[in-house]
Structures are given as C-alpha cells and as structure tokens.
Design a protein around this motif. Structure first.
Motif, short mmCIF file in Angstrom:
data_model
loop_
_atom_site.label_atom_id
_atom_site.label_comp_id
_atom_site.label_asym_id
_atom_site.label_seq_id
_atom_site.Cartn_x
_atom_site.Cartn_y
_atom_site.Cartn_z
N PRO A 117 3.97 13.65 -0.17
CA PRO A 117 2.87 13.13 -1.00
C PRO A 117 3.08 13.33 -2.50
O PRO A 117 2.50 12.58 -3.30
CB PRO A 117 1.66 13.95 -0.51
CG PRO A 117 2.03 14.39 0.86
CD PRO A 117 3.50 14.61 0.84
N SER A 150 5.76 3.39 1.55
CA SER A 150 4.57 4.06 2.10
C SER A 150 4.96 5.24 2.98
O SER A 150 4.33 6.31 2.93
CB SER A 150 3.74 3.05 2.91
OG SER A 150 3.30 2.00 2.10
N GLN A 151 6.00 5.06 3.80
CA GLN A 151 6.45 6.15 4.67
C GLN A 151 6.91 7.36 3.87
O GLN A 151 6.58 8.50 4.22
CB GLN A 151 7.58 5.65 5.57
CG GLN A 151 7.14 4.66 6.64
CD GLN A 151 8.33 4.00 7.34
OE1 GLN A 151 9.49 4.40 7.15
NE2 GLN A 151 8.06 2.97 8.13
N ARG A 197 3.87 9.13 2.42
CA ARG A 197 3.12 9.87 3.43
C ARG A 197 3.85 11.17 3.80
O ARG A 197 3.22 12.21 4.01
CB ARG A 197 2.90 9.02 4.68
CG ARG A 197 1.84 7.94 4.53
CD ARG A 197 1.39 7.41 5.89
NE ARG A 197 2.50 6.81 6.63
CZ ARG A 197 2.85 5.52 6.54
NH1 ARG A 197 2.18 4.72 5.73
NH2 ARG A 197 3.85 5.07 7.25
#
Length: 485
Positions: A149, A142-143, A146
């Motif tokens: 993208p 997820s990091q 983020r």
C-alpha cells in the motif's frame, strides 16, 4: 498412374478471371488498401456465387501478379507493392556551420494545438491508446498497490526500482548490449533521459552533431541547455553520414553527437550494423560522448530480430543509451531509462538535482508486466499494426496530396516524412490546418538551420477512420491550393 494436371475449361477460366478482376478493381480504386485483409475464400464464394476452387484459383492468380499475399493462419492481404506510393525524399546535405537552435516557440505552438481533444493528431508521434495493454497494466498496478500500500507514496532511490532495472538489462540483450542493472538509471521517459545525458556529458556552448533532419525534441533540449548544433547529412534509407561525422571529429568541430540509429524520427530509417560500429569506433577514438535515442528500437517492421543499438558496439562506455516504454507500453506512465556508461556519476548528479525519483508504483507495474511475459507477443501485434497503418497513410498521401509529393517508406517507428515541391511552406499549412482542427508537424521544426520548410511529418500510428481520411483529404486540398497560388 500418376496424376495429370487438367487445364481449366474456358468457363472455369472466365469465372476465376471475373473474381480476380473484381478484387483487382477494389485494390486499384482504393477500396482495399495496402495491408488490408481481403474477403476469405468462403466469403468470396458466397459474394460471387462461384465454387471454392474458383476463388482459390483467382487468389493464386492475384498472388502471381503481385497484388496479394497469403499469410499463414491469417488469410490473404493486399501487398504493399500492389499500390503505387510516393517516391522517397532525397538525401539531405551537411551544414558544417555551428548553429544556435531556435525551435522552442514553434514547438510550443504545436503542443498547444495538440492539446485540444477536437484535433486530429497527425502532428504527434504517439499511437492510439487502444494499441497499448492498458487493461493488463491497470490490473498489475492495482495488484501491486494492494500488496504494497505504501508503494505509491515514497521516494525511490536515484538509480531506480531494482526489479525494473533487472528486467531492462534483460531486454537490452536483444539490442545486442550487455548492460548490468547497476549501470542503468530509470527516468521519467526518454525525453528526460536525453536531457540528463546532454547535461551530464556537455558544457554550455559546446557543439553537437545531429542528423538532418532530427527530432525537434532533441533540438528543444539543445536550445534549453545553450548548446549549438551541426546538421549532418542523412539518407532516408541508411541514416546519418558517418564520413561527415568522422571529419567533424578529426577537425575538433564537435564535442558530442546525438543519433537516432534505429528508425530516425522523422525519416524512419535504420543504420546498417557496419555503420553503427564505425560510428561508435570514431567517437570512442576521439573520446567524444555519443548520445543514443533508441525509443523506436523495438518497433521494426521486418520479421527479423530487433536491430542492434549503437550501445551494442560500445567497448569504452562512451555511448549514453536512452530509451523508454512510452511508445510500446504506455506514454502516460513515463517510465524510461538511460545506460550512461562512463558518465554514470555525472548523470546521477544531474538527475538528483532535477528529479531524484521516478514513481515506484509505475515502475513496479511495468517491471511486473515484463516479468510475467506477454510483452513480445504484444510487440509483434503492435509492429504489424504500425506497418499496416504506415502503408495506408502513404497510400492516402499518394491519392490526395500534390502529384510531386515524396514520402518515406519507414522501416520502423510511427511517422511518415513528406517532401513537397520547393516553395511550399509547411508552417502555412500547419496554421491553416490548425484552424480546421488538424495538426501536422512542419518540417522546419526538425532543423536548427530553418531547413525542410517544404517538408511535413505525419503520425501514421493513428487509427484509420473516416475522420482521419477526411483530414488527409483536407491537407491535400490545402497543399494543392497553396502551390497553385
């Protein structure tokens, strides 16, 4: 005055004999199994209403008898040698006749059985998801998305994600191999790496030396690529017969070899370094490619360093080293690699034709996990768990299978290989077990020559539970019934 050891009184001796006898009975009855932690000294004091010193004396007595062992900062555990386990299977023999492989249909049938969520997956070679660092990987994934993208939405270069190849090159130092990041190609798991290695180094109709038994996934690929196989004798402790491979190479009977030197699937054995070195030298002398599947290399059970790969002894680039993180970090992320040596260009050409890019997002999460540390700690825990589960599985087999059953004592990896009496049909057991939502891998899958019909491979990485224990009991009942008819 110097301290003088005071012998225990008769009453004290009776007390710690009673405690020691209680624990010994729990071990003999199977309540406490190999690798199980026994109650702490304080807990046993409360259970038996005795003093701490009495329990300590009792545990020392059990240690001296070889029933338990103390582990620093962890407590006392049942020793492997405290429990009778089956004898090891006998070594196989070579079959120097080239064989066309025909295992795909049964392999597909096994995959169909494993696809059901209701099935007890003793026929797989995959640990439970709870053994993997999924939460940490999910956070890293997820990091990375983020921060970047577009990471999950663009193609990678054919060689693979550079930061991951750098981390892999660092990991391979532990396997004794000096490989630069530019010499590594990432793949969708080790399965794709082995397939591309075979495609890059061989032509349809070529003959490949394989261990006997060997992983059926390798045989699947030989069949798909139109390659023939020669089965080479293997020992359950020391692996493939290097003398036999030398004779095959000298007589020009083979054009390559595919070897699992560290913790063969299904034998769980490890080749000694001297044998590894000699095998690489033989293949190099005859200019023959040596494809190494080292997917279990990190999963050794002893407390020493990671075993050397065949690649560690490769001076001429003839070893095509294949591996992945599927057995150590995550099977679903499908992140593997190959160090194909002098076959790099043909390997890249085959990869571009088949699957030019691996998911950058998945590669980046694995690379970050390796970079920030914690992988070695995770591996130590995973190895201990797998070793304990292998011991427990062997003990369950000894308890419930026919008395004549033999089983490997794997030195690493995730599987147990069982030998039942001659005349036993593992395919029949496979089908009868499938009807009861239990999967096993029948022995014939591990041979191109219809060998090992009286053998079965079990997944010992599965979490011990009442359901798994009942599955082992049912398999033992089915095996005994078949042998009785």
């Amino acid at each position: 005055m110097p301290d003088v050891a005071v012998p225990p009184s008769a009453d004290e001796q009776r007390l710690y004999d009673r405690v020691a006898g209680h624990v010994a009975r729990l071990i003999e009855q199977g309540t406490l199994r190999p690798g199980d932690r026994i109650p702490s000294v304080r807990r046993m004091r409360g259970q038996m209403s005795v003093s701490l010193s009495t329990v300590t004396h009792a545990y020392r007595l059990l240690e001296s008898r070889g029933l338990i062992e103390a582990r620093p900062k962890s407590g006392y555990f049942v020793r492997d040698a405290a429990i009778r386990v089956p004898l090891p299977p006998k070594a196989s023999r070579s079959n120097i006749r080239p064989l066309r492989v025909n295992v795909a249909r049964l392999s597909r049938r096994l995959q169909d059985v494993l696809a059901s969520p209701e099935v007890v997956k003793l026929g797989a070679a995959v640990p439970d998801i709870e053994l993997f660092p999924t939460q940490r990987l999910n956070r890293l994934f997820s990091q990375m998305l983020r921060r970047f993208p577009d990471l999950g939405h663009r193609y990678d270069v054919p060689l693979g994600y550079p930061p991951l190849r750098k981390e892999i090159a660092r990991r391979m130092i532990d396997a004794g191999a000096e490989v630069a990041p530019a010499d590594i190609v990432t793949t969708s798991g080790a399965s794709e790496a082995v397939y591309l290695a075979l495609h890059a180094a061989l032509q349809p109709g070529d003959t490949v030396a394989v261990e006997s038994p060997t992983y059926f996934g390798i045989l699947d690929k030989l069949e798909t690529l139109g390659l023939k196989a020669i089965e080479v004798a293997s020992d359950p402790q020391t692996g493939v017969d290097v003398d036999a491979i030398e004779r095959l190479a000298e007589e020009k009977r083979i054009q390559a070899a595919v070897i699992i030197a560290n913790f063969n699937n299904p034998l769980g054995c490890r080749m000694p370094d001297a044998a590894k070195r000699r095998l690489v030298e033989i293949m190099s002398q005859h200019q023959l490619p040596l494809i190494e599947d080292d997917i279990f290399g990190e999963l050794h059970f002893d407390s020493g360093v990671r075993p050397n790969a065949l690649k560690a002894f490769d001076r001429d680039g003839i070893v095509l080293y294949c591996c992945s993180f599927s057995k150590t970090i995550s099977p679903g992320m499908r992140v593997g690699w190959c160090a194909p040596g002098i076959y790099l260009e043909s390997f890249l050409q085959a990869k571009i034709a088949l699957n030019p890019a691996v998911s950058i997002a998945m590669q980046s999460a694995v690379a970050k996990y390796l970079e920030i540390g914690g992988f070695d700690l995770h591996l130590r825990r995973l190895r201990r768990t797998l070793q304990d589960r292998a011991r427990q599985m062997a003990y369950s087999v000894h308890q419930h299978f026919p008395e004549e059953t033999r089983a490997t004592a794997p030195q690493g990896g995730q599987v147990l290989w069982l030998e039942l009496p001659r005349g036993f049909d593992s395919v029949q057991l496979f089908e009868e077990a499938a009807e009861r939502n239990i999967s096993v891998a029948p022995g014939v899958l591990f041979s191109p020559g219809d060998r090992f019909r009286n053998f079965v491979r079990l997944n010992c990485a599965i979490q011990a539970s009442d359901r798994v224990e009942q599955a082992i009991i049912e398999l033992g009942r089915l095996a005994k019934r078949q042998l009785a008819t």
